[in-house]
Scaffold this motif. Structure first.
Motif, mmCIF file in Angstrom:
data_model
loop_
_atom_site.group_PDB
_atom_site.id
_atom_site.type_symbol
_atom_site.label_atom_id
_atom_site.label_comp_id
_atom_site.label_asym_id
_atom_site.label_seq_id
_atom_site.Cartn_x
_atom_site.Cartn_y
_atom_site.Cartn_z
ATOM 1 N N ILE A 106 7.107 2.405 14.146
ATOM 2 C CA ILE A 106 6.144 3.039 13.230
ATOM 3 C C ILE A 106 5.021 2.049 12.921
ATOM 4 O O ILE A 106 3.835 2.413 12.912
ATOM 5 N N GLU A 107 5.369 0.804 12.697
ATOM 6 C CA GLU A 107 4.340 -0.202 12.378
ATOM 7 C C GLU A 107 3.433 -0.462 13.582
ATOM 8 O O GLU A 107 2.235 -0.676 13.424
ATOM 9 N N PHE A 108 4.009 -0.443 14.790
ATOM 10 C CA PHE A 108 3.180 -0.607 15.993
ATOM 11 C C PHE A 108 2.151 0.530 16.061
ATOM 12 O O PHE A 108 0.953 0.299 16.280
ATOM 13 N N GLU A 138 -2.546 -5.700 7.985
ATOM 14 C CA GLU A 138 -1.244 -5.615 7.303
ATOM 15 C C GLU A 138 -0.206 -4.937 8.195
ATOM 16 O O GLU A 138 0.970 -5.331 8.209
ATOM 17 N N GLU A 139 -0.619 -3.932 8.964
ATOM 18 C CA GLU A 139 0.330 -3.285 9.888
ATOM 19 C C GLU A 139 0.773 -4.281 10.969
ATOM 20 O O GLU A 139 1.934 -4.288 11.380
ATOM 21 N N ALA A 140 -0.165 -5.127 11.414
ATOM 22 C CA ALA A 140 0.192 -6.147 12.407
ATOM 23 C C ALA A 140 1.226 -7.105 11.820
ATOM 24 O O ALA A 140 2.213 -7.464 12.479
ATOM 25 N N LYS A 141 1.014 -7.506 10.564
ATOM 26 C CA LYS A 141 1.990 -8.379 9.883
ATOM 27 C C LYS A 141 3.347 -7.667 9.795
ATOM 28 O O LYS A 141 4.387 -8.269 10.091
ATOM 29 N N HIS A 142 3.348 -6.389 9.413
ATOM 30 C CA HIS A 142 4.613 -5.642 9.290
ATOM 31 C C HIS A 142 5.334 -5.590 10.635
ATOM 32 O O HIS A 142 6.551 -5.782 10.712
ATOM 33 N N PHE A 143 4.567 -5.294 11.688
ATOM 34 C CA PHE A 143 5.190 -5.204 13.018
ATOM 35 C C PHE A 143 5.837 -6.535 13.388
ATOM 36 O O PHE A 143 6.991 -6.570 13.846
ATOM 37 N N ASP A 221 2.443 -3.110 0.358
ATOM 38 C CA ASP A 221 1.213 -2.951 1.145
ATOM 39 C C ASP A 221 0.901 -1.473 1.392
ATOM 40 O O ASP A 221 -0.273 -1.065 1.391
ATOM 41 N N GLU A 222 1.941 -0.679 1.628
ATOM 42 C CA GLU A 222 1.705 0.732 1.976
ATOM 43 C C GLU A 222 1.125 1.516 0.815
ATOM 44 O O GLU A 222 0.378 2.469 1.023
ATOM 45 N N VAL A 223 1.456 1.112 -0.418
ATOM 46 C CA VAL A 223 0.803 1.746 -1.574
ATOM 47 C C VAL A 223 -0.715 1.590 -1.421
ATOM 48 O O VAL A 223 -1.482 2.532 -1.642
ATOM 49 N N GLY A 224 -1.132 0.401 -0.987
ATOM 50 C CA GLY A 224 -2.555 0.147 -0.773
ATOM 51 C C GLY A 224 -3.133 1.005 0.348
ATOM 52 O O GLY A 224 -4.269 1.479 0.254
ATOM 53 N N HIS A 225 -2.355 1.232 1.407
ATOM 54 C CA HIS A 225 -2.860 2.035 2.527
ATOM 55 C C HIS A 225 -3.046 3.488 2.110
ATOM 56 O O HIS A 225 -4.036 4.134 2.470
ATOM 57 N N VAL A 226 -2.074 3.991 1.340
ATOM 58 C CA VAL A 226 -2.201 5.376 0.878
ATOM 59 C C VAL A 226 -3.381 5.476 -0.095
ATOM 60 O O VAL A 226 -4.144 6.454 -0.068
HETATM 61 FE FE LIG Z 1 3.007 -0.711 7.608
#
Ligand SMILES: [Fe+2]
Ligand SMILES: [Fe+2]
Length: 285
Positions: A106-108, A138-143, A221-226
Motif C-alpha cells: 500500500i505504501e509503495f 512520507e510514503e517513501a519513508k513508510h515504505f 503522517d496519514e492524518v496529514g495526508h487526509v
Molecule cells: Fe503512508
C-alpha cells in the motif's frame, strides 16, 4: 507514448518538479523510487521550479500502453484481484510477514499516487505541489520502514501476492482532479485511518512492538495526508462552485468507491479536517 520516452529538458534548463515526479513515477526499482523521492523533497528547489502553471503538456494514452509504464513497479509482487489474495492468520510467521507485506505494498502504491498528483495536474497553486511532495516523501519513508521490518521477518518486498485497489482508483480518477482529491486521499487513505488501530491490536497480540511503533508513525503522517486531501477538495469545490458534501456522494457512486468500514477512527478523521456533517454521513454512503 511511453512516459519513459518523455524528453528530459536540455542541459541548459533544470527539470521542473513535475518532470522529476514523472520520472520517479516511471521508476520500477522500489529502492530507487523511494530514495529518489526522499531526495526530491530534500532538494525541493526554487519557487520557480515548483511554481504555478507549469503544464508539462503531454497526454499519456494509458489504454495504448499495454506495458503500463505508469506506475513503474518491479516484476514482483504478483498483482491479483483483491478477492484472490489469500487471507492468512497473522498469528503464524508467514501470515505476520504477509500482513506487513500488504501494508508495504500500500505504501509503495502511495508513493506512486502522490507523484502522480504532482505531475498529472497542471496549473495548481505552488502549495498543492509542496503538499503532495510532502506526501510522496512520507510514503517513501513508510515504505522503507516496512520493507526493513519485513526483512527482520525473513522476507522481501515482492514475496507475497498483492492487490492494487489504491492504484486502481488513482488511475480511474486521472482525468478529474476533483474526483482524485475526493476519492483517493479523503476516501481510501481515510479508510487507512480506520484500519490502523485494529491492525496495531493484532500486532500487539503477536508481540510485534516494532511493527506497532511503525504504524504509530504512519497513522500520525496519514492524518496529514487526509488533511491535504480535504484541503484541496474544499479548494477545488469552491473554485468550481460545487457543494462539497452532495458532490462527494455523486463522485462516490460514479466511481464505485469502497465504503468506509466501521469502527471509524473519528478522532483521527476530525484531526484530518472532516466536518461533523461529513462524519455523520459516513454510514449513509
Ligand atoms: Fe503512508
Ligand atoms: Fe498517505
Amino acid at each position: 507514448m511511453d512516459p519513459r520516452d518523455f524528453p528530459m529538458p536540455s542541459p541548459t534548463r533544470l527539470p521542473t518538479l513535475r518532470e522529476r515526479a514523472l520520472h520517479l513515477l516511471c521508476e520500477s526499482d522500489p529502492e530507487r523510487k523511494a530514495r529518489g523521492t526522499l531526495s526530491l523533497r530534500a532538494g525541493q528547489g526554487s519557487p520557480a521550479e515548483t511554481g504555478t502553471g507549469m503544464d508539462i503538456g503531454i497526454e499519456l494514452d494509458l489504454q495504448a500502453d499495454p506495458q503500463h509504464a505508469i506506475p513503474g513497479r518491479p516484476a514482483r509482487p504478483e498483482l491479483r484481484h483483491h478477492t484472490q489474495v489469500p487471507q492468512r492468520s497473522p498469528f503464524t510467521p508467514e501470515g505476520h510477514a504477509a500482513l506487513i507485506h500488504a501494508i508495504a505494498h500500500i505504501e509503495f502504491n502511495a508513493i506512486n499516487l502522490a507523484l502522480d498528483a504532482i505531475w498529472r495536474f497542471g496549473g495548481m497553486p505552488a502549495a498543492f505541489y509542496e503538499d503532495w511532495l510532502q506526501v510522496a516523501a512520507e510514503e517513501a519513508k513508510h515504505f522503507l520502514l516496512l520493507r526493513d521490518h519485513l526483512a527482520t521477518l525473513g522476507h522481501a518486498y515482492g514475496d507475497f501476492p498483492a492487490h492494487d485497489g489504491l492504484w486502481t482508483m488513482t488511475d480511474k480518477t486521472r482525468h478529474d482532479i476533483v474526483a482524485r482529491m475526493a476519492l483517493v486521499p479523503r476516501t481510501l487513505e481515510a479508510r487507512g485511518l480506520d484500519a490502523t488501530p485494529p491492525i496495531q491490536a493484532k500486532l500487539r497480540r503477536i508481540g510485534d512492538a516494532p511493527g506497532v511503533a511503525i504504524l504509530d508513525i504512519l497513522l500520525a503522517d496519514e492524518v496529514g495526508h487526509v488533511a491535504i486531501g480535504n484541503r484541496w477538495y474544499a479548494w477545488l469545490c469552491a473554485r468550481e462552485g460545487l457543494s462539497p458534501l452532495p458532490h462527494y456522494r455523486v463522485l462516490f457512486r460514479q466511481y464505485e468507491a469502497p465504503r468506509p468500514k466501521p469502527p471509524y477512527n473519528l478522532q483521527a478523521r476530525r484531526e484530518a479536517g472532516f466536518t461533523e456533517d461529513e462524519l455523520a454521513a459516513l454510514g449513509e454512503l
